[in-house]
Write a protein that holds these residues in place. Structure first.
Motif, PDB file in Angstrom:
ATOM      1  N   GLY A   1       5.912  18.886   6.124  1.00 48.85           N
ATOM      2  CA  GLY A   1       5.936  18.434   4.729  1.00 48.85           C
ATOM      3  C   GLY A   1       5.284  17.074   4.634  1.00 48.85           C
ATOM      4  N   ASP A   2       4.432  16.904   3.648  1.00 48.89           N
ATOM      5  CA  ASP A   2       3.699  15.644   3.503  1.00 48.89           C
ATOM      6  C   ASP A   2       4.646  14.454   3.480  1.00 48.89           C
ATOM      7  OD1 ASP A   2       1.466  17.193   3.444  1.00 48.89           O
ATOM      8  OD2 ASP A   2       0.929  16.757   1.374  1.00 48.89           O
ATOM      9  N   ARG A   3       4.157  13.325   3.993  1.00 46.53           N
ATOM     10  CA  ARG A   3       4.925  12.093   4.095  1.00 46.53           C
ATOM     11  C   ARG A   3       4.385  11.074   3.089  1.00 46.53           C
ATOM     12  NH1 ARG A   3       9.220  12.804   7.295  1.00 46.53           N
ATOM     13  NH2 ARG A   3       9.218  10.575   7.700  1.00 46.53           N
ATOM     14  N   VAL A   4       5.243  10.182   2.651  1.00 48.58           N
ATOM     15  CA  VAL A   4       4.847   9.042   1.832  1.00 48.58           C
ATOM     16  C   VAL A   4       4.963   7.813   2.721  1.00 48.58           C
ATOM     17  CG1 VAL A   4       5.406   7.627  -0.182  1.00 48.58           C
ATOM     18  CG2 VAL A   4       5.707  10.116  -0.280  1.00 48.58           C
ATOM     19  N   VAL A   5       3.853   7.089   2.893  1.00 43.12           N
ATOM     20  CA  VAL A   5       3.833   5.891   3.727  1.00 43.12           C
ATOM     21  C   VAL A   5       3.712   4.683   2.801  1.00 43.12           C
ATOM     22  CG1 VAL A   5       2.616   4.627   5.541  1.00 43.12           C
ATOM     23  CG2 VAL A   5       2.785   7.133   5.651  1.00 43.12           C
ATOM     24  N   VAL A   6       4.687   3.803   2.877  1.00 39.36           N
ATOM     25  CA  VAL A   6       4.702   2.580   2.086  1.00 39.36           C
ATOM     26  C   VAL A   6       4.642   1.408   3.061  1.00 39.36           C
ATOM     27  CG1 VAL A   6       6.009   1.179   0.436  1.00 39.36           C
ATOM     28  CG2 VAL A   6       6.104   3.680   0.303  1.00 39.36           C
ATOM     29  N   VAL A   7       3.637   0.552   2.896  1.00 38.54           N
ATOM     30  CA  VAL A   7       3.463  -0.600   3.770  1.00 38.54           C
ATOM     31  C   VAL A   7       3.721  -1.870   2.946  1.00 38.54           C
ATOM     32  CG1 VAL A   7       1.861  -1.883   5.241  1.00 38.54           C
ATOM     33  CG2 VAL A   7       1.757   0.627   5.159  1.00 38.54           C
ATOM     34  N   LEU A   8       4.707  -2.650   3.377  1.00 37.55           N
ATOM     35  CA  LEU A   8       5.010  -3.941   2.772  1.00 37.55           C
ATOM     36  C   LEU A   8       4.449  -4.998   3.716  1.00 37.55           C
ATOM     37  CD1 LEU A   8       8.786  -3.280   2.020  1.00 37.55           C
ATOM     38  CD2 LEU A   8       6.863  -2.986   0.452  1.00 37.55           C
ATOM     39  N   ASP A   9       3.574  -5.855   3.239  1.00 40.61           N
ATOM     40  CA  ASP A   9       2.883  -6.826   4.083  1.00 40.61           C
ATOM     41  C   ASP A   9       2.991  -8.191   3.426  1.00 40.61           C
ATOM     42  OD1 ASP A   9       1.072  -8.375   5.496  1.00 40.61           O
ATOM     43  OD2 ASP A   9      -0.603  -6.993   5.269  1.00 40.61           O
TER      44      ASP A   9
ATOM     45  N   ASP B   1       0.843  -1.185   0.000  1.00 39.41           N
ATOM     46  CA  ASP B   1       0.000   0.000   0.000  1.00 39.41           C
ATOM     47  C   ASP B   1       0.881   1.238   0.000  1.00 39.41           C
ATOM     48  OD1 ASP B   1      -2.480   1.405   0.101  1.00 39.41           O
ATOM     49  OD2 ASP B   1      -2.193   1.734   2.243  1.00 39.41           O
ATOM     50  N   VAL B   2       0.420   2.274  -0.675  1.00 40.12           N
ATOM     51  CA  VAL B   2       1.108   3.562  -0.717  1.00 40.12           C
ATOM     52  C   VAL B   2       0.072   4.639  -0.464  1.00 40.12           C
ATOM     53  CG1 VAL B   2       2.402   5.177  -2.153  1.00 40.12           C
ATOM     54  CG2 VAL B   2       2.760   2.730  -2.440  1.00 40.12           C
ATOM     55  N   ARG B   3       0.410   5.562   0.433  1.00 34.98           N
ATOM     56  CA  ARG B   3      -0.508   6.678   0.668  1.00 34.98           C
ATOM     57  C   ARG B   3       0.266   7.924   1.082  1.00 34.98           C
ATOM     58  NH1 ARG B   3      -1.026   3.146   4.768  1.00 34.98           N
ATOM     59  NH2 ARG B   3      -0.762   3.900   6.885  1.00 34.98           N
ATOM     60  N   ARG B   4      -0.355   9.053   0.863  1.00 30.71           N
ATOM     61  CA  ARG B   4       0.196  10.343   1.244  1.00 30.71           C
ATOM     62  C   ARG B   4      -0.439  10.748   2.572  1.00 30.71           C
ATOM     63  NH1 ARG B   4       0.208  15.470  -2.789  1.00 30.71           N
ATOM     64  NH2 ARG B   4       1.257  16.948  -1.421  1.00 30.71           N
ATOM     65  N   VAL B   5       0.392  11.188   3.523  1.00 27.64           N
ATOM     66  CA  VAL B   5      -0.083  11.593   4.830  1.00 27.64           C
ATOM     67  C   VAL B   5       0.354  13.035   5.080  1.00 27.64           C
ATOM     68  CG1 VAL B   5       0.055  11.138   7.312  1.00 27.64           C
ATOM     69  CG2 VAL B   5       0.041   9.227   5.692  1.00 27.64           C
ATOM     70  N   PRO B   6      -0.613  13.930   5.302  1.00 31.25           N
ATOM     71  CA  PRO B   6      -0.251  15.323   5.578  1.00 31.25           C
ATOM     72  C   PRO B   6       0.593  15.427   6.848  1.00 31.25           C
ATOM     73  CG  PRO B   6      -2.608  15.116   5.158  1.00 31.25           C
ATOM     74  CD  PRO B   6      -2.058  13.730   5.292  1.00 31.25           C
ATOM     75  N   ASP B   7       1.559  16.324   6.829  1.00 30.52           N
ATOM     76  CA  ASP B   7       2.434  16.548   7.973  1.00 30.52           C
ATOM     77  C   ASP B   7       2.839  18.016   7.975  1.00 30.52           C
ATOM     78  OD1 ASP B   7       5.243  16.711   9.289  1.00 30.52           O
ATOM     79  OD2 ASP B   7       4.535  14.721   9.859  1.00 30.52           O
ATOM     80  N   PRO B   8       2.824  18.686   9.121  1.00 32.03           N
ATOM     81  CA  PRO B   8       3.188  20.102   9.169  1.00 32.03           C
ATOM     82  C   PRO B   8       4.594  20.391   8.624  1.00 32.03           C
ATOM     83  CG  PRO B   8       2.290  19.397  11.284  1.00 32.03           C
ATOM     84  CD  PRO B   8       2.430  18.171  10.434  1.00 32.03           C
TER      85      PRO B   8
END
Length: 147
Positions: A131-139, A122-129
């Motif tokens: 600078g936005d973060r990219v979250v990559v989940v390997l399962d 899964d890949v998603r963008r997460v807002p962060d004060p």
């Protein structure tokens, strides 16, 4: 007949031409977005129904839809690191953290590996004060070594 590489390029061009998102293509194919994107770029086999769904949404020629069903190409056998900065960063992460990940997997799960076949991503963008973060989940399923 087109190759998988030519079909992938046709998908990328049609996606832009028709202003279609990967998310919309995945929904039409009934698959998760990361899997569907990888499949349309040549990394997974598509069923006839999946290829038809994507082809219909993108207005692809029948030969391209047929090529999407060819066996996948999953690796670049060149042995070199990619020049693309986004892809290179994944190589960099594994070079830097790979040994630590391996140790932690062995400590927490035992002697074995993480499956890349029985696998979710899964890949998603997460807002962060800061600078936005990219979250990559390997399962991946844990596969113990059998001795």
């Amino acid at each position: 007949m087109h190759s998988r590489g030519e079909a992938a390029e046709a998908v990328r061009v049609a996606k832009i031409r028709r202003n279609v998102t990967w998310e919309l293509l995945a929904e039409a194919m009934g698959r998760p977005p990361v899997w569907a994107t990888a499949a349309l770029l040549g990394r997974h086999p598509l069923t006839s129904a999946e290829a038809q769904a994507a082809g219909s949404l993108l207005g692809l020629e029948p030969e391209v839809v047929q090529a999407l069903q060819l066996p996948p190409v999953r690796d670049d056998a060149s042995g070199t690191f990619p020049a693309d900065p986004t892809l290179y960063r994944f190589y960099e992460v594994l070079r830097l953290y790979g040994p630590a990940l391996k140790e932690l997997i062995h400590e927490q799960c035992g002697d074995g590996i993480m499956s890349a076949v029985n696998f979710r991503l899964d890949v998603r963008r997460v807002p962060d004060p800061a600078g936005d973060r990219v979250v990559v989940v390997l399962d991946g399923k844990f596969l113990p070594y059998q001795w």
